[in-house]
Design a protein around this motif. Structure first.
Motif, PDB file in Angstrom:
ATOM      1  N   PHE A 139       0.975  -1.251  -0.021  1.00 35.79           N
ATOM      2  CA  PHE A 139       0.096  -0.111  -0.132  1.00 35.79           C
ATOM      3  C   PHE A 139       0.722   1.295  -0.032  1.00 35.79           C
ATOM      4  O   PHE A 139       0.599   2.426  -0.452  1.00 35.79           O
ATOM      5  N   ARG A 140       1.933   1.247   0.620  1.00 33.43           N
ATOM      6  CA  ARG A 140       2.766   2.304   0.893  1.00 33.43           C
ATOM      7  C   ARG A 140       3.627   2.563  -0.756  1.00 33.43           C
ATOM      8  O   ARG A 140       3.618   3.894  -1.154  1.00 33.43           O
ATOM      9  N   VAL A 141       3.849   1.636  -1.436  1.00 33.94           N
ATOM     10  CA  VAL A 141       4.355   1.593  -2.629  1.00 33.94           C
ATOM     11  C   VAL A 141       3.502   2.253  -3.486  1.00 33.94           C
ATOM     12  O   VAL A 141       3.734   3.132  -4.396  1.00 33.94           O
ATOM     13  N   ILE A 142       2.100   1.903  -3.448  1.00 30.53           N
ATOM     14  CA  ILE A 142       0.983   2.280  -4.293  1.00 30.53           C
ATOM     15  C   ILE A 142       0.856   3.796  -4.139  1.00 30.53           C
ATOM     16  O   ILE A 142       0.773   4.692  -5.111  1.00 30.53           O
ATOM     17  N   LYS A 145       3.462   6.205  -5.324  1.00 31.30           N
ATOM     18  CA  LYS A 145       3.468   6.648  -6.850  1.00 31.30           C
ATOM     19  C   LYS A 145       2.376   7.428  -7.219  1.00 31.30           C
ATOM     20  O   LYS A 145       2.124   7.695  -8.440  1.00 31.30           O
ATOM     21  N   TYR A 146       1.560   7.899  -6.260  1.00 35.33           N
ATOM     22  CA  TYR A 146       0.319   8.239  -6.628  1.00 35.33           C
ATOM     23  C   TYR A 146       0.839  10.003  -6.972  1.00 35.33           C
ATOM     24  O   TYR A 146       1.507  10.708  -6.249  1.00 35.33           O
ATOM     25  N   ASP A 147       0.122  10.690  -8.074  1.00 42.27           N
ATOM     26  CA  ASP A 147       0.365  12.018  -8.481  1.00 42.27           C
ATOM     27  C   ASP A 147      -1.139  12.498  -8.248  1.00 42.27           C
ATOM     28  O   ASP A 147      -1.731  12.392  -9.239  1.00 42.27           O
ATOM     29  N   PRO A 148      -1.368  13.527  -7.446  1.00 45.55           N
ATOM     30  CA  PRO A 148      -2.535  14.085  -7.172  1.00 45.55           C
ATOM     31  C   PRO A 148      -2.882  15.285  -8.695  1.00 45.55           C
ATOM     32  O   PRO A 148      -4.100  15.403  -8.816  1.00 45.55           O
ATOM     33  N   ALA A 155      -9.957   7.443  -7.972  1.00 49.22           N
ATOM     34  CA  ALA A 155      -9.846   6.978  -9.360  1.00 49.22           C
ATOM     35  C   ALA A 155      -8.337   6.151  -9.460  1.00 49.22           C
ATOM     36  O   ALA A 155      -8.509   5.034 -10.003  1.00 49.22           O
ATOM     37  N   TYR A 156      -7.299   6.555  -8.980  1.00 49.09           N
ATOM     38  CA  TYR A 156      -5.873   6.106  -9.068  1.00 49.09           C
ATOM     39  C   TYR A 156      -6.051   4.641  -8.442  1.00 49.09           C
ATOM     40  O   TYR A 156      -5.629   3.692  -9.111  1.00 49.09           O
ATOM     41  N   ILE A 157      -6.603   4.492  -7.107  1.00 47.45           N
ATOM     42  CA  ILE A 157      -6.600   3.268  -6.523  1.00 47.45           C
ATOM     43  C   ILE A 157      -7.461   2.482  -7.101  1.00 47.45           C
ATOM     44  O   ILE A 157      -7.088   1.066  -7.363  1.00 47.45           O
ATOM     45  N   ILE A 158      -8.517   2.699  -7.676  1.00 47.14           N
ATOM     46  CA  ILE A 158      -9.636   1.830  -8.509  1.00 47.14           C
ATOM     47  C   ILE A 158      -8.865   1.261  -9.822  1.00 47.14           C
ATOM     48  O   ILE A 158      -9.041   0.024  -9.882  1.00 47.14           O
ATOM     49  N   GLU A 159      -8.027   2.248 -10.289  1.00 44.46           N
ATOM     50  CA  GLU A 159      -7.217   1.540 -11.693  1.00 44.46           C
ATOM     51  C   GLU A 159      -6.360   0.421 -11.087  1.00 44.46           C
ATOM     52  O   GLU A 159      -6.203  -0.655 -11.650  1.00 44.46           O
ATOM     53  N   VAL A 160      -5.670   0.838  -9.963  1.00 40.40           N
ATOM     54  CA  VAL A 160      -4.531  -0.092  -9.626  1.00 40.40           C
ATOM     55  C   VAL A 160      -5.110  -1.394  -9.332  1.00 40.40           C
ATOM     56  O   VAL A 160      -4.464  -2.517  -9.558  1.00 40.40           O
ATOM     57  N   LEU A 161      -6.373  -1.177  -8.617  1.00 38.67           N
ATOM     58  CA  LEU A 161      -6.968  -2.583  -8.019  1.00 38.67           C
ATOM     59  C   LEU A 161      -7.640  -3.321  -9.146  1.00 38.67           C
ATOM     60  O   LEU A 161      -7.431  -4.542  -9.078  1.00 38.67           O
TER      61      LEU A 161
END
Length: 514
Positions: A139-142, A145-148, A155-161
């Motif tokens: 989760f920390r790695v994900i 890498k997040y760019d607000p 939306a970013y998490i939905i795509e990763v998941l």
């Protein structure tokens, strides 16, 4: 298993997303997902709402991006600087808020994948998503890498998941045999228990699964003849028969769980039925999607869960009988302790109070180390005999062993030190004695059937059973002796610590007064 998606109810306020988790409610009508609060995180939100002006202002914004960034800064960069009123574990709590914020993203991602491919229970998809967000390392790695500036966090998490679920949940990978092989023992055990399987069957299923996995891995997964993309093929009767042979051969070894060792040999057909039951249990696991289920399983990926008061652990109060026994124990030991002569008291003080070894004490008394060892043994034996007079083990051990063999032999309670000691004692018996116990108390065969199986006379079987019971009684008495010795060592050490503390306090008061 679900055949349609449950409805996700809406949250009343955006801040709720940071301390509420999803749970399935099927009490009324169709299954629907409800939100429940994680209490320690709710209290943390309330704390910041009243103490942090900037945070309070974020609550009035139209979207949650400001709150997201607030917890991201704290979780990833330990910003802003800590105030005195903030909890010491504020970073852990920030991760908790972000994890629960991603709960809805788990639902959205699982929904997308399930609509594209319904070959698997929807709950399995959301379970895969939760495995990712409740793994602190991944989760920390994900989030790192997040760019607000590109998209909102949800939306970013939905795509990763979604990508993760599709990768983990590929049709070829969702063979029921893959499900069985990939789940950990902890998950399988919990699934079996939730499915209604009890001991001793749980231990036997787990033991059988261990050898089935080994056989299936070698015969099917690593077999060069198996085509790529068809790795998780159906096992055949030979696989189950081979696994059963390993099970029967290993069950007599000391490494086998007690519940396995006392059971019968299994056939390939029986083992196949066990594995089918394991798969059914796993397919219905979890039966709800509350984090308490997924979070327990997160132990396999080293997920740290902090309840901080969110979950209450009940501790059973001591019974009046137990309290009375403790009081009588202390009185008896105090009486025997005061009755010791001055040399004995000094030896105990040097040994338990000051931590001297036997050689140092021997030098002080101008005797050999062996003499000090004998004196310590004499003192300890005197105190142990005084404790024996309270519960009189020789009188109750016989009845306890008989009762345990009749009622708890197949399913011992390992949290009970006496039952755990008996299990150890059984493993130390000779092979013939273990076979007798297994057949008579485990498989409930009568003496005639046992005599035919072991080629012994019925009278000989009865004599050997009596002898075996006696051996267990002796073993239990020895173990009780060790337990009492350990208790006595703790009691003596505590006794002299109290004396030392009292002396130190008295000296301090004297210095102050002078």
């Amino acid at each position: 298993m679900l055949n349609q998606l449950p409805i996700l109810s809406n949250l009343q306020h955006l801040v709720h997303r940071f301390y509420m988790y999803m749970t399935v409610d099927n009490s009324i009508g169709p299954k629907a997902i409800q939100w429940k609060p994680e209490l320690h995180l709710q209290r943390n939100i309330d704390l910041y709402k009243t103490q942090h002006d900037q945070f309070a202002a974020l609550l009035h914004q139209k979207n949650e991006q400001g709150l997201v960034q607030f917890w991201l800064d704290m979780a990833l960069n330990n910003l802003p600087s800590k105030y005195n009123w903030e909890p010491e574990n504020r970073i852990d709590k920030a991760w908790g808020h972000l994890t629960l914020y991603c709960e809805e993203s788990c639902y959205r991602a699982a929904s997308k994948v399930w609509r594209e491919n319904q070959c698997k229970c929807w709950e399995e998809y959301i379970f895969l998503a939760r495995c990712l967000i409740y793994d602190p390392v991944k989760f920390r790695v994900i989030l790192a890498k997040y760019d607000p500036n590109i998209s909102p966090l949800y939306a970013y998490i939905i795509e990763v998941l979604r990508k993760t679920i599709k990768d983990e949940g590929a049709v070829a990978k969702f063979s029921k045999w893959r499900l069985l092989c990939k789940k950990s023992n902890k998950e399988l055990k919990e699934a079996l228990i939730r499915y209604g399987i009890c001991e001793p069957e749980v231990s036997r299923f787990l033991f059988a699964c261990k050898y089935f996995k080994q056989v299936y891995q070698f015969n099917k997964i690593q077999n060069p003849a198996t085509r790529r993309g068809q790795r998780w093929v159906e096992p055949d009767s030979n696989d189950f028969q081979e696994a059963a042979q390993y099970y029967n051969a290993e069950k007599v070894l000391a490494i086998a769980p007690h519940q396995v060792a006392v059971g019968k040999n299994v056939t390939g057909e029986q083992l196949q039925g066990w594995m089918e039951t394991c798969i059914t249990a796993l397919q219905n696991y979890p039966q709800s999607i509350a984090p308490s289920i997924s979070l327990e399983v997160m132990g396999a990926v080293s997920c740290k869960i902090e309840s901080d008061g969110g979950f209450d652990v009940e501790i059973e109060d001591s019974t009046p009988e137990q309290e009375s026994l403790c009081q009588r124990t202390d009185v008896v030991l105090q009486h025997e302790f005061l009755a010791l002569n001055d040399d004995q008291k000094e030896i105990l003080y040097l040994y338990y109070g000051l931590g001297w070894n036997q050689k140092q004490i021997a030098a002080k008394f101008a005797v050999t180390q062996g003499a000090i060892a004998r004196r310590l043994h004499t003192i300890e034996r005197k105190l142990i005999n005084a404790l024996y007079s309270l519960k009189q083990p020789p009188q109750w051990v016989t009845g306890y062993v008989t009762s345990w063999l009749n009622y708890n032999y197949e399913t011992p309670d390992y949290s009970d030190l006496i039952q755990a000691a008996l299990v150890t004692a059984v493993k130390q018996l000779n092979t013939q004695s273990q076979d007798l116990l297994r057949l008579y108390y485990g498989q409930k065969l009568d003496t005639n059937a046992i005599s035919n199986q072991l080629h012994l006379l019925p009278d000989t079987v009865n004599e050997l059973l009596s002898q075996t019971n006696y051996e267990l009684e002796i073993a239990l008495l020895k173990e009780l002796d060790i337990m009492i010795r350990n208790f006595l060592n703790i009691w003596l050490a505590k006794q002299y610590k109290n004396i030392n503390d009292y002396n130190s306090n008295s000296q301090s008061k004297h210095l102050i007064l002078t």
